[in-house]
Design a protein around this motif. Structure first.
Motif, mmCIF file in Angstrom:
data_model
loop_
_atom_site.group_PDB
_atom_site.id
_atom_site.type_symbol
_atom_site.label_atom_id
_atom_site.label_comp_id
_atom_site.label_asym_id
_atom_site.label_seq_id
_atom_site.Cartn_x
_atom_site.Cartn_y
_atom_site.Cartn_z
ATOM 1 N N ASP A 37 0.831 -1.215 0.000
ATOM 2 C CA ASP A 37 0.000 0.000 0.000
ATOM 3 C C ASP A 37 0.860 1.257 0.000
ATOM 4 O O ASP A 37 0.515 2.267 -0.613
ATOM 5 C CB ASP A 37 -0.934 0.010 1.222
ATOM 6 C CG ASP A 37 -2.044 -1.036 1.111
ATOM 7 O OD1 ASP A 37 -2.272 -1.535 -0.020
ATOM 8 O OD2 ASP A 37 -2.661 -1.350 2.150
ATOM 9 N N GLU A 38 1.994 1.210 0.700
ATOM 10 C CA GLU A 38 2.817 2.410 0.844
ATOM 11 C C GLU A 38 3.733 2.643 -0.353
ATOM 12 O O GLU A 38 4.019 3.772 -0.724
ATOM 13 C CB GLU A 38 3.647 2.330 2.118
ATOM 14 C CG GLU A 38 4.371 3.627 2.439
ATOM 15 C CD GLU A 38 4.907 3.645 3.859
ATOM 16 O OE1 GLU A 38 5.592 4.625 4.197
ATOM 17 O OE2 GLU A 38 4.651 2.687 4.606
ATOM 18 N N LEU A 39 4.184 1.550 -0.982
ATOM 19 C CA LEU A 39 5.185 1.690 -2.029
ATOM 20 C C LEU A 39 4.618 1.748 -3.437
ATOM 21 O O LEU A 39 5.198 2.384 -4.314
ATOM 22 C CB LEU A 39 6.189 0.531 -1.960
ATOM 23 C CG LEU A 39 7.073 0.460 -0.721
ATOM 24 C CD1 LEU A 39 8.019 -0.730 -0.824
ATOM 25 C CD2 LEU A 39 7.875 1.734 -0.543
ATOM 26 N N LEU A 40 3.498 1.088 -3.697
ATOM 27 C CA LEU A 40 3.023 0.939 -5.069
ATOM 28 C C LEU A 40 2.236 2.147 -5.535
ATOM 29 O O LEU A 40 1.424 2.715 -4.786
ATOM 30 C CB LEU A 40 2.160 -0.317 -5.197
ATOM 31 C CG LEU A 40 2.891 -1.648 -4.980
ATOM 32 C CD1 LEU A 40 1.924 -2.817 -5.101
ATOM 33 C CD2 LEU A 40 4.053 -1.804 -5.940
ATOM 34 N N ALA A 41 2.474 2.528 -6.793
ATOM 35 C CA ALA A 41 1.750 3.641 -7.392
ATOM 36 C C ALA A 41 0.332 3.208 -7.724
ATOM 37 O O ALA A 41 -0.006 2.013 -7.742
ATOM 38 C CB ALA A 41 2.471 4.105 -8.654
ATOM 39 N N THR A 42 -0.532 4.198 -8.007
ATOM 40 C CA THR A 42 -1.913 3.922 -8.390
ATOM 41 C C THR A 42 -1.941 3.035 -9.637
ATOM 42 O O THR A 42 -1.205 3.264 -10.591
ATOM 43 C CB THR A 42 -2.646 5.240 -8.664
ATOM 44 O OG1 THR A 42 -2.558 6.075 -7.495
ATOM 45 C CG2 THR A 42 -4.107 4.991 -9.017
ATOM 46 N N LEU A 44 6.654 1.845 -8.602
ATOM 47 C CA LEU A 44 6.772 2.571 -7.338
ATOM 48 C C LEU A 44 6.166 3.968 -7.417
ATOM 49 O O LEU A 44 6.059 4.562 -8.483
ATOM 50 C CB LEU A 44 8.246 2.694 -6.948
ATOM 51 C CG LEU A 44 8.949 1.388 -6.575
ATOM 52 C CD1 LEU A 44 10.452 1.611 -6.507
ATOM 53 C CD2 LEU A 44 8.427 0.856 -5.247
ATOM 54 N N LYS A 45 5.797 4.503 -6.257
ATOM 55 C CA LYS A 45 5.371 5.898 -6.164
ATOM 56 C C LYS A 45 6.610 6.772 -6.381
ATOM 57 O O LYS A 45 7.465 6.879 -5.520
ATOM 58 C CB LYS A 45 4.765 6.193 -4.794
ATOM 59 C CG LYS A 45 3.464 5.477 -4.517
ATOM 60 C CD LYS A 45 2.963 5.778 -3.111
ATOM 61 C CE LYS A 45 1.663 5.037 -2.822
ATOM 62 N NZ LYS A 45 1.205 5.239 -1.431
ATOM 63 N N ARG A 46 6.667 7.378 -7.524
ATOM 64 C CA ARG A 46 7.841 8.170 -7.882
ATOM 65 C C ARG A 46 7.554 9.624 -7.540
ATOM 66 O O ARG A 46 6.663 10.226 -8.113
ATOM 67 C CB ARG A 46 8.124 8.014 -9.375
ATOM 68 C CG ARG A 46 9.451 8.588 -9.829
ATOM 69 C CD ARG A 46 9.613 8.392 -11.310
ATOM 70 N NE ARG A 46 9.598 6.987 -11.663
ATOM 71 C CZ ARG A 46 10.660 6.301 -12.046
ATOM 72 N NH1 ARG A 46 11.821 6.914 -12.127
ATOM 73 N NH2 ARG A 46 10.591 5.024 -12.336
ATOM 74 N N GLN A 47 8.287 10.175 -6.602
ATOM 75 C CA GLN A 47 7.996 11.518 -6.092
ATOM 76 C C GLN A 47 9.217 12.411 -6.242
ATOM 77 O O GLN A 47 10.177 12.263 -5.493
ATOM 78 C CB GLN A 47 7.600 11.451 -4.608
ATOM 79 C CG GLN A 47 6.409 10.559 -4.335
ATOM 80 C CD GLN A 47 6.219 10.321 -2.855
ATOM 81 O OE1 GLN A 47 7.065 10.710 -2.046
ATOM 82 N NE2 GLN A 47 5.131 9.689 -2.489
ATOM 83 N N PRO A 48 9.220 13.333 -7.208
ATOM 84 C CA PRO A 48 10.324 14.304 -7.272
ATOM 85 C C PRO A 48 10.330 15.160 -6.011
ATOM 86 O O PRO A 48 9.325 15.776 -5.670
ATOM 87 C CB PRO A 48 9.991 15.134 -8.513
ATOM 88 C CG PRO A 48 9.034 14.295 -9.303
ATOM 89 C CD PRO A 48 8.261 13.503 -8.302
#
Length: 544
Positions: A64-69, A101-105
């Motif tokens: 839940d925390e690591l995977l992107a939508t 992954l949730k990629r966050q600049p």
């Protein structure tokens, strides 16, 4: 391991190295327990991050925390050929494609700036001053002329930029949880000092590229310099993989390395000069300047760098051929003083680090002149006093009232014992005092004295008259240094026959007049001293 499994692992390792997701020499986590190998060849060609569950974590929480939508825990289990996520425990690992992954600049932030430093925006191309708390985004560039800057990255790593440097932020990416970061900088010229947080295996990366070399970092303290002749590195803590792209060597703490432009002569590795032996300093400096000394290290020169502990601000950088240095002009606060020996090429060795606290207390000055109550004819009188402390600055403050709630003028802050007001003083009575400052936040103030500047106060000019029924309200201009105003009312313009006279402290008055008659009103300013103004021009009043 079977031949097929060995081949799949080689493919995975190749993909990770092609992406550059781990620094040179990094060990990748290997899945154990119930996390098996996928048999889909295309899946194995995707760049991956291998995440190992920590104590107290469940697979569902991690997914839940690591995977992107658009990506689910069930799909991740299927990718890893795991039938039951609940069976995974601390120490078990799962392979996660980086694209899932949730990629966050994550922007960096300037925590301190001294002197002239500019930011070139990647989005607009505009050049603007770099200020404290400015956010720095991917593609932005920092140009330091005579100034310095300290930049904090999203993971808490710190980069200190020296004068005459150019640093470009090529990548600032965070994947889901803090700690999995990909930071890539380019130092085109100049020098940086870095303190990098430990990075995680299997995808985390911190790199600084120069025109001639690359430095891949796993969590360390180091300095990097580059010019048109090549690049040099000094490692203080940890290790740095340094060299030409594809030809890096691991440089441990206590060693330096250099590489010439064009890779002529290859990578040169050498032991850094040891840290100088610094003679003890007081933990708290209560007066400045204070002299720091050290044992003779036989080095031709030494370099002194002073950093502010809280912000990382690079306060000062000096070199000296002596075995001593005078510490001065520091505000109150905590600092780290770094002292390093320089070799014949000007490369710094291991630093000796001394923490110091500066706690200066300002002392009230002794007033000299003018004496209390003195009368002067000069509208720019000289004020004189005597400072009692060291490393202090002072200024004279001049006001109309003894509470100094309305300052008329001041002098500039300076380490002097005399000053002139910043503008001429009109005739009248004034209060003056001297304020002393030490350490940037310690202030002392003298007692107040009075001063009378000779001359006459300017005449008072009536600015408006309002009529309301049988009442007339008169308004006039305020005169600086006036304490009160004298009002006269007459029935003829020569004011030979005064029918009403009053002393007022305000700049307005209400008069009740008989309708149909003509009146005349005038005012003059009064002061506590011998000064008063001429009568201002009369104003006719008429109530119909």
């Amino acid at each position: 391991m079977t031949d097929r499994s060995t081949g799949l692992f080689a493919l995975l390792l190749s993909a990770l190295m092609a992406l550059g997701s781990a620094p040179a020499g990094a060990e990748l986590s290997v899945t154990r327990g119930s996390a098996g190998q996928a048999d889909n060849a295309s899946a194995n060609q995707m760049p991956e991050w291998i995440y190992t569950l920590r104590p107290g974590e469940s697979f569902r929480e991690v997914a839940d925390e690591l995977l992107a939508t658009g990506y689910t825990g069930a799909r991740l289990l299927q990718y890893n050929r795991i039938s039951n996520g609940a069976a995974l425990a601390a120490g078990d690992s799962v392979r996660i494609p980086l694209s899932w992954l949730k990629r966050q600049p994550q922007p960096a932030k300037a925590t301190s700036v001294s002197g002239t430093v500019q930011l070139i925006s990647a989005s607009t191309g505009r050049k603007m001053p770099l200020d404290e708390n400015t956010l720095i985004r991917v593609g932005d560039e920092i140009l330091s002329a005579s100034g310095t800057a300290t930049v904090e990255l999203a993971d808490g790593s710190e980069v200190r930029i020296s004068p005459n440097s150019r640093l470009i932020f090529n990548r600032l990416t965070q994947y889901g949880k803090a700690g999995m970061v990909d930071t890539r900088l380019r130092l085109d010229r100049g020098e940086v000092h870095t303190r990098v947080k430990p990075v995680m295996d299997g995808g985390a990366r911190f790199e600084i590229e120069t025109p001639s070399a690359v430095a891949a970092v796993r969590g360390t303290v180091f300095a990097l310099q580059t010019s048109n002749t090549g690049s040099s590195l000094q490692v203080t803590e940890g290790t740095v993989d340094f060299g030409a792209p594809g030809k890096v060597r691991r440089i441990p703490a206590g060693y330096g390395a250099s590489l010439s432009t064009g890779d002529r002569g290859g990578l040169s590795i050498r032991r850094l000069p040891p840290a100088p032996q610094i003679n003890p300093l007081p933990a708290t400096l209560t007066s400045l300047p204070s002299t720091m000394t050290w044992q003779d290290s036989r080095a031709p020169r030494h370099r002194i760098d002073i950093f502010e502990t809280e912000t990382g601000r690079w306060v000062e950088s000096r070199t000296t051929a002596a075995n001593s240095f005078d510490i001065g002009l520091l505000d109150n606060g905590s600092y780290e003083i770094h002292l390093a020996a320089l070799d014949n090429s000007g490369i710094a060795g291991m630093p000796g680090v001394v923490p110091v606290e500066v706690d200066l207390q300002a002392r009230a000055a002794s007033l000299v002149a003018p004496t209390d109550g003195e009368t002067v004819n000069d509208d720019m009188p000289e004020f004189r006093w005597q400072l009692k402390g060291q490393n202090e600055v002072a200024r004279v403050e001049i006001a109309e009232d003894q509470n100094f709630s309305n300052l008329i003028t001041t002098s500039e802050w300076a380490p002097e014992n005399s000053a002139l007001p910043s503008r001429p003083l009109g005739p009248g009575k004034y209060y003056w005092r001297v304020v002393t400052e030490a350490g940037g936040n310690s202030v002392a103030t003298t007692e107040a004295r009075t001063l009378v500047v000779n001359g006459s106060l300017p005449p008072v000019r009536i600015i408006s008259v309002n009529y309301i029924d049988s009442q007339v309200r008169v308004f006039w201009e305020k005169v600086d240094t006036a304490t009160d105003y004298r009002l006269q009312l007459s029935e003829e313009p020569g004011f030979n026959n005064i029918i009403k006279e009053a002393t007022l402290s305000d700049t307005t008055a209400a008069l009740r007049l008989i309708p149909g008659r003509r009146y005349f009103v005038r005012l003059k300013a009064l002061s506590d001293g011998p000064l008063e103004s001429r009568w201002g021009p009369g104003r006719e009043l008429y109530l119909e």
